[in-house]
Design a protein around this motif. Structure first.
Motif, PDB file in Angstrom:
ATOM      1  N   PHE A   1       0.837  -1.205   0.000  1.00 14.45           N
ATOM      2  CA  PHE A   1       0.000   0.000   0.000  1.00 14.45           C
ATOM      3  C   PHE A   1       0.871   1.254   0.000  1.00 14.45           C
ATOM      4  CE2 PHE A   1      -2.358   3.399   2.003  1.00 14.45           C
ATOM      5  CZ  PHE A   1      -3.630   3.311   1.453  1.00 14.45           C
ATOM      6  N   MET A   2       1.921   1.235   0.810  1.00 17.93           N
ATOM      7  CA  MET A   2       2.808   2.397   0.919  1.00 17.93           C
ATOM      8  C   MET A   2       3.504   2.717  -0.397  1.00 17.93           C
ATOM      9  SD  MET A   2       6.336   2.719   3.040  1.00 17.93           S
ATOM     10  CE  MET A   2       7.049   1.623   1.803  1.00 17.93           C
ATOM     11  N   PHE A   3       3.962   1.683  -1.122  1.00 18.30           N
ATOM     12  CA  PHE A   3       4.696   1.916  -2.359  1.00 18.30           C
ATOM     13  C   PHE A   3       3.842   2.643  -3.392  1.00 18.30           C
ATOM     14  CE2 PHE A   3       7.552  -1.796  -1.120  1.00 18.30           C
ATOM     15  CZ  PHE A   3       8.608  -0.962  -0.800  1.00 18.30           C
ATOM     16  N   SER A   4       2.534   2.356  -3.414  1.00 19.93           N
ATOM     17  CA  SER A   4       1.647   3.032  -4.364  1.00 19.93           C
ATOM     18  C   SER A   4       1.614   4.531  -4.108  1.00 19.93           C
ATOM     19  CB  SER A   4       0.232   2.453  -4.277  1.00 19.93           C
ATOM     20  OG  SER A   4       0.214   1.092  -4.631  1.00 19.93           O
ATOM     21  N   HIS A   5       1.517   4.930  -2.850  1.00 16.54           N
ATOM     22  CA  HIS A   5       1.442   6.354  -2.528  1.00 16.54           C
ATOM     23  C   HIS A   5       2.823   7.009  -2.545  1.00 16.54           C
ATOM     24  CE1 HIS A   5      -2.843   6.626  -1.622  1.00 16.54           C
ATOM     25  NE2 HIS A   5      -2.734   5.379  -1.193  1.00 16.54           N
ATOM     26  N   TRP A   6       3.869   6.252  -2.282  1.00 15.43           N
ATOM     27  CA  TRP A   6       5.221   6.781  -2.450  1.00 15.43           C
ATOM     28  C   TRP A   6       5.481   7.068  -3.931  1.00 15.43           C
ATOM     29  CZ3 TRP A   6       9.599   3.738  -4.399  1.00 15.43           C
ATOM     30  CH2 TRP A   6      10.789   4.458  -4.385  1.00 15.43           C
ATOM     31  N   GLU A   7       4.966   6.199  -4.794  1.00 16.62           N
ATOM     32  CA  GLU A   7       5.074   6.418  -6.235  1.00 16.62           C
ATOM     33  C   GLU A   7       4.387   7.721  -6.637  1.00 16.62           C
ATOM     34  OE1 GLU A   7       3.794   4.009 -10.329  1.00 16.62           O
ATOM     35  OE2 GLU A   7       3.113   3.334  -8.357  1.00 16.62           O
ATOM     36  N   LYS A   8       3.209   7.964  -6.095  1.00 21.11           N
ATOM     37  CA  LYS A   8       2.502   9.208  -6.416  1.00 21.11           C
ATOM     38  C   LYS A   8       3.213  10.418  -5.822  1.00 21.11           C
ATOM     39  CE  LYS A   8      -1.959  11.521  -6.220  1.00 21.11           C
ATOM     40  NZ  LYS A   8      -3.287  11.602  -5.583  1.00 21.11           N
ATOM     41  N   TYR A   9       3.845  10.256  -4.664  1.00 17.35           N
ATOM     42  CA  TYR A   9       4.618  11.338  -4.052  1.00 17.35           C
ATOM     43  C   TYR A   9       5.711  11.827  -4.997  1.00 17.35           C
ATOM     44  CZ  TYR A   9       7.725  13.631  -0.644  1.00 17.35           C
ATOM     45  OH  TYR A   9       8.541  14.525   0.023  1.00 17.35           O
ATOM     46  N   ASN A  10       6.246  10.923  -5.799  1.00 16.78           N
ATOM     47  CA  ASN A  10       7.332  11.281  -6.719  1.00 16.78           C
ATOM     48  C   ASN A  10       6.859  11.613  -8.128  1.00 16.78           C
ATOM     49  OD1 ASN A  10      10.196  10.771  -5.417  1.00 16.78           O
ATOM     50  ND2 ASN A  10       8.856   9.166  -4.628  1.00 16.78           N
ATOM     51  N   THR A  11       5.766  10.983  -8.575  1.00 18.28           N
ATOM     52  CA  THR A  11       5.329  11.176  -9.960  1.00 18.28           C
ATOM     53  C   THR A  11       4.101  12.066 -10.105  1.00 18.28           C
ATOM     54  OG1 THR A  11       3.899   9.209  -9.930  1.00 18.28           O
ATOM     55  CG2 THR A  11       6.223   8.896 -10.540  1.00 18.28           C
ATOM     56  N   GLY A  12       3.314  12.207  -9.024  1.00 23.15           N
ATOM     57  CA  GLY A  12       2.078  12.978  -9.101  1.00 23.15           C
ATOM     58  C   GLY A  12       0.906  12.189  -9.649  1.00 23.15           C
ATOM     59  N   VAL A  13       1.128  10.919  -9.979  1.00 19.43           N
ATOM     60  CA  VAL A  13       0.078  10.071 -10.545  1.00 19.43           C
ATOM     61  C   VAL A  13      -0.058   8.827  -9.680  1.00 19.43           C
ATOM     62  CG1 VAL A  13      -0.705   8.773 -12.567  1.00 19.43           C
ATOM     63  CG2 VAL A  13       0.601  10.893 -12.866  1.00 19.43           C
ATOM     64  N   LEU A  14      -1.299   8.470  -9.334  1.00 15.90           N
ATOM     65  CA  LEU A  14      -1.556   7.262  -8.559  1.00 15.90           C
ATOM     66  C   LEU A  14      -1.840   6.114  -9.518  1.00 15.90           C
ATOM     67  CD1 LEU A  14      -2.003   5.864  -5.833  1.00 15.90           C
ATOM     68  CD2 LEU A  14      -4.416   6.539  -5.976  1.00 15.90           C
ATOM     69  N   PHE A  15      -0.892   5.179  -9.628  1.00 14.65           N
ATOM     70  CA  PHE A  15      -1.088   3.982 -10.437  1.00 14.65           C
ATOM     71  C   PHE A  15      -1.716   2.922  -9.521  1.00 14.65           C
ATOM     72  CE2 PHE A  15       2.257   6.343 -12.478  1.00 14.65           C
ATOM     73  CZ  PHE A  15       1.990   6.212 -13.833  1.00 14.65           C
ATOM     74  N   LEU A  16      -2.996   2.687  -9.725  1.00 17.53           N
ATOM     75  CA  LEU A  16      -3.728   1.782  -8.841  1.00 17.53           C
ATOM     76  C   LEU A  16      -3.159   0.375  -8.924  1.00 17.53           C
ATOM     77  CD1 LEU A  16      -7.331   3.058  -9.610  1.00 17.53           C
ATOM     78  CD2 LEU A  16      -5.897   3.621  -7.648  1.00 17.53           C
TER      79      LEU A  16
END
Length: 473
Positions: free
Chosen positions: A257-272
């Motif tokens: 779960f954390m990696f998904s939101h960490w990804e968005k923290y860096n890219t600005g896009v949430l990849f579900l």
């Protein structure tokens, strides 16, 4: 009598304005002590700056500074400041002014490529959302779904507190509990999937709705796993799961779960993540399978002497580690190659991972070196504590990624947790380890609820909306 001063109010209370902001001679300006003002039910701190007007005639003496201050200062009504009666901790402002400004410019961006979601579940949700009355607030759907998950957890806790009922007394948990678990999981999954659709349908989409949704998801992720563990007993040597396996599986779920939101923290896009929809469908099927065939289905080899528990753990590891993590790293790499990363340095990009890394390191040390084997004695409560602290860390990360602000280096609870873990594993707590653990668990649970309540309240007032109503405040 005409006032001798002009006044300027600064919200929130800042330092005295710089010289470049002051018109005319800076010596004509004076600031009063910072004040509290009751605005929209919240106490707002502001700075009042006075500027003395030019004298009407040269012979007119300028009023003394003390007189000017006394004349300009309004009289406060008795008890106009609620903080005099209510302690500061009960009116805590967790969201900073910089983050509030970031929320005003936030736009939701997400990508869903899961075939199960796109081709099967989304068409179903599009039909179900049309049944929801237009007067119901989207946040209410989200909250009801989370409450249903909690109710299912508490019912299973009543029948199977220590995760032994399925092996020692297979009939102890009634069949209706498993049916209820499957029904509740489906309803919560549905409500979590249609709340965003309903928000767009009622034109009530706000950043608060997304934060409310994902914040509760960060907590629900652990609660769903803790409920599922009642199916696979910890006491059955062949088909059951050890308490350490439960802890590791929960850690993998939360880190995914954390990696998904960490990804968005860096890219600005949430990849579900693909694992979410798959896990929900599998969980519903497991509840129904247990209700139909009994918990004995978990105690028989499935294939090649592998039990159902072993198969699900392998599936969990494949979905979370082999599929989700590589995809996350690849998406960040693509953003770096296209020069669309939101963070300028590797340190800033990795900053949100520091607290979770320290958190699970401390938990693992406690689990493996506890003199009283705290995980075996209080399995359900220990895993509950893991989920609560993780959820609070994630809520703060989600706020930072939604507002494009810098993540904190370490969560404040790392200090108290480190002290508790050190004193427990070193034997300083002695027989008090279990009572101290229970007290600490209650403390972090109350702190998380306090945090969630006041963040939601603060954002509701900032956006001039009600949390559970479509009316404007």
């Amino acid at each position: 009598m005409e006032s001798q001063c002009d006044y300027f109010m600064y919200f929130p209370a800042t330092a005295f304005p710089g010289r470049e902001e002051l018109e005319g001679e800076p010596g004509r300006y004076r600031s009063l002590p910072r004040r509290n003002h009751l605005y929209l039910g919240e106490t707002v701190r502001f700075l009042l700056v006075l500027r003395c007007r030019a004298a009407a005639a040269p012979s007119a003496p300028a009023p003394a500074p003390a007189a000017r201050e006394k004349t300009a200062e309004p009289q406060e009504a008795p008890h106009s400041d609620p903080t005099r009666v209510c302690p500061t901790m009960w009116r805590r402002q967790y969201v900073t002014a910089q983050q509030l400004a970031g929320f005003r410019h936030y736009k939701y961006s997400a990508v869903d490529t899961n075939p199960l979601s796109v081709h099967v579940m989304q068409p179903l949700w599009d039909r179900i959302v049309k049944i929801v009355p237009l007067w119901i607030a989207p946040n209410l759907l989200t909250f009801v779904g989370f409450l249903m998950i909690l109710i299912n957890f508490f019912i299973l806790s009543f029948y199977d507190w220590d995760y032994t009922a399925s092996a020692s007394s297979p009939g102890l948990i009634p069949t209706w509990v498993w049916l209820f678990g499957g029904f509740v999981t489906f309803c919560a999954y549905t409500l979590d999937s249609i709340d965003g659709k309903h928000a767009r349908r009622t034109q009530s989409s706000t950043p608060l709705g997304e934060l409310f949704d994902h914040g509760l998801d960060s907590w629900a992720s652990s609660v769903l796993a803790l409920s599922f563990y009642s199916m696979c007993s910890r006491t059955n040597k062949n088909s059951g799961s050890t308490v350490f396996t439960m802890y590791v599986a929960l850690s993998v779920i939360l880190l995914n779960f954390m990696f998904s939101h960490w990804e968005k923290y860096n890219t600005g896009v949430l990849f579900l993540p693909w694992g979410y929809d798959v896990s929900q469908v599998v969980l519903i099927a497991m509840y129904l399978l247990t209700a139909g065939l009994g918990v004995e289905v978990w105690q028989k080899p499935l294939i090649f002497d592998y039990y159902l528990t072993d198969t699900l753990i392998i599936l969990l590891i494949v979905c979370c580690i082999i599929l989700s993590l590589p995809q996350t790293l690849y998406n960040i790499y693509i953003a770096h190659r296209n020069k669309t990363l939101l963070k300028d340095s590797l340190y800033e990009g990795l900053l949100p991972l520091f607290s979770p890394t320290v958190l699970f390191t401390l938990f693992t040390i406690w689990v493996t070196h506890s003199p009283c084997e705290i995980l075996k004695k209080q399995t359900r409560l220990f895993l509950w504590m893991v989920g609560v602290i993780f959820a609070n860390i994630m809520c703060r990360m989600i706020i930072c990624q939604m507002t494009n602000t810098r993540s904190e280096v370490l969560h404040w609870v790392m200090g108290p947790l480190a002290v508790v873990v050190f004193t427990a594993t070193s034997g300083l707590q002695g027989r008090l380890e279990e009572p101290i653990f229970i007290g600490f668990t209650l403390f972090v649970t109350a702190a998380h609820i306090h945090y969630g309540y006041f963040v939601v309240k603060q954002l509701s007032q900032n956006f001039n909306i009600y949390t559970f109503s479509l009316k404007k405040s």
